[in-house]
Design a protein around this motif. Structure first.
Motif, short mmCIF file in Angstrom:
data_model
loop_
_atom_site.label_atom_id
_atom_site.label_comp_id
_atom_site.label_asym_id
_atom_site.label_seq_id
_atom_site.Cartn_x
_atom_site.Cartn_y
_atom_site.Cartn_z
N THR A 70 0.84 -1.19 0.00
CA THR A 70 0.00 0.00 0.00
C THR A 70 0.88 1.25 0.00
O THR A 70 1.91 1.28 0.67
CB THR A 70 -0.92 0.03 1.24
N THR B 220 -0.39 -5.97 -13.06
CA THR B 220 -0.78 -5.60 -11.70
C THR B 220 -2.19 -5.01 -11.71
O THR B 220 -2.63 -4.42 -12.70
CB THR B 220 0.18 -4.57 -11.08
N GLU C 221 -4.64 -2.53 -9.05
CA GLU C 221 -4.61 -1.67 -7.87
C GLU C 221 -5.98 -1.02 -7.67
O GLU C 221 -6.72 -0.81 -8.63
CB GLU C 221 -3.56 -0.56 -8.02
N ASP D 61 -3.89 0.72 -3.00
CA ASP D 61 -3.69 -0.65 -2.53
C ASP D 61 -3.39 -1.58 -3.69
O ASP D 61 -4.09 -1.55 -4.72
CB ASP D 61 -4.94 -1.15 -1.79
N LEU D 62 -2.36 -2.39 -3.53
CA LEU D 62 -2.03 -3.40 -4.53
C LEU D 62 -2.95 -4.61 -4.31
O LEU D 62 -3.00 -5.17 -3.22
CB LEU D 62 -0.57 -3.82 -4.40
N SER E 154 -2.12 -11.15 -2.26
CA SER E 154 -2.50 -9.80 -1.86
C SER E 154 -2.75 -9.71 -0.35
O SER E 154 -3.25 -10.65 0.28
CB SER E 154 -3.77 -9.38 -2.60
#
Length: 335
Positions: free
Chosen positions: A25, A165, A167, A175-176, A190
């Protein structure tokens, strides 16, 4: 021995500087900010600790134990606190007040759980001027609570993909959700506090994430990013809107009210246009009827009068008398 220790220390420093820190994050620095750390599982929390990650060490900030409660380290005693430190909660969010530039950096939320062992979330705090602002969304999806939602993304580039990715973008943090290394065929687990399903296979040209049983809190911007083997990058942003019952009812009421008002307006306009038209038609009919009636009256008068209307008179105010011959029928006599 000292020489060997010195070489090992140099090697450790070199490795630490060359190794890139992977964070879950990104948080924008603010005077009052919160570093969210919510353990997504229902395991029993035995102990947790917050660290600030530095070049050569991890500086302990605070520690929590369900039995011995909370201990805040001296440098942070007056500046941090746990937002929700109860034995029944897995929310170990650390809040700052009066934060400053010295608080920029990487932080670790390190948990000991039973029976699955350790769990860690890394958070990066960046200056407000370098925090990435959200770009306008490329698409939009609307759904109701409780449903399974899938967001799909496909790159336009033709190069071989190396990394993908996903997010979630918020005004104060990013936030990933997932990270997939296609060259190694490996995906990242995650630390986001809700279940996210995604695909990660070598050679894929399309990516998706699925969120089961969505809630209103899942609304927001979601970004998928692609990195090619050539180093080129490509991103797409989409907005998810999760409605609720009240919103639906209000929308239905607004639509019904709008339809009724539109219908009333149409009736009003039609009435305003129709009334003058009817009045004009009525006047026209009356004019035609009067003209016809006058024509009939003139024709009748001409037929009944034995004297032409333009016959001259012998004097002003004197009447003209016409003597018509009279015929008498004498009786027949016999001889």
């Amino acid at each position: 021995m000292d020489y060997l220790t010195f070489l090992l220390a140099i090697l450790y420093v070199y490795k630490a500087r060359c190794e890139e820190i992977f964070w879950d994050t990104t948080v924008k620095l603010a005077k009052n900010m919160a570093l969210e750390c919510v353990y997504p599982s229902k395991d029993t929390l035995t102990q947790m600790e917050w660290f600030k990650i530095k070049t050569l060490e991890r500086e302990s900030i605070a520690i929590f134990n369900p039995t011995y409660r909370v201990i805040i380290r001296e440098p942070y005693a007056d500046r941090v606190y746990f937002s929700n430190s109860t034995t029944a909660s897995n929310d170990m969010t650390l809040s700052f007040h009066n934060a400053s530039e010295v608080d920029v950096g990487f932080y670790s939320c390190f948990l000991h759980t039973f029976p699955h062992g350790t769990w860690e979330k890394v958070i990066q705090v960046v200056p407000s001027d370098s925090f990435e602002t959200a770009v306008p969304s490329n698409s939009q999806k609307v759904s109701e609570p409780g449903k399974n939602v899938t967001l799909t993304c496909q790159p336009q580039m033709k190069w071989l993909l190396q990394e993908v990715t996903w997010e979630k973008i918020q005004p104060h943090q990013i936030d990933l959700l997932t990270s997939c290394n296609l060259s190694q065929g490996r995906s990242y687990t995650s630390k986001y506090p809700r279940q996210i399903l995604s695909n990660c296979t070598q050679g894929m040209r399309r990516t998706f994430i699925t969120m089961p049983h969505i809630m209103a809190s899942d609304s927001g911007l979601y970004r998928c990013g692609f990195k090619a083997s050539t180093g080129e990058t490509e991103t797409f942003v989409m907005r998810l809107i999760v409605t609720d019952g009240k919103t639906n009812n209000q929308s239905i009421l607004f639509m019904a009210a709008g339809t009724a008002l539109l219908l009333l307006l149409i009736i009003l306009i039609t009435t305003v246009i129709a009334i003058p038209y009817k009045r004009r038609r009525r006047r026209q009919k009356r004019g035609l009827f009067k003209e016809y009636w006058d024509t009939q009256n003139r024709a009748t008068n001409n037929y009944r009068s034995p004297v032409p209307a333009n016959q001259p008179s012998d004097g002003a105010g004197e009447d003209i008398y016409v003597n018509y011959p009279t015929f008498s029928r004498r009786p027949k006599t016999r001889v």
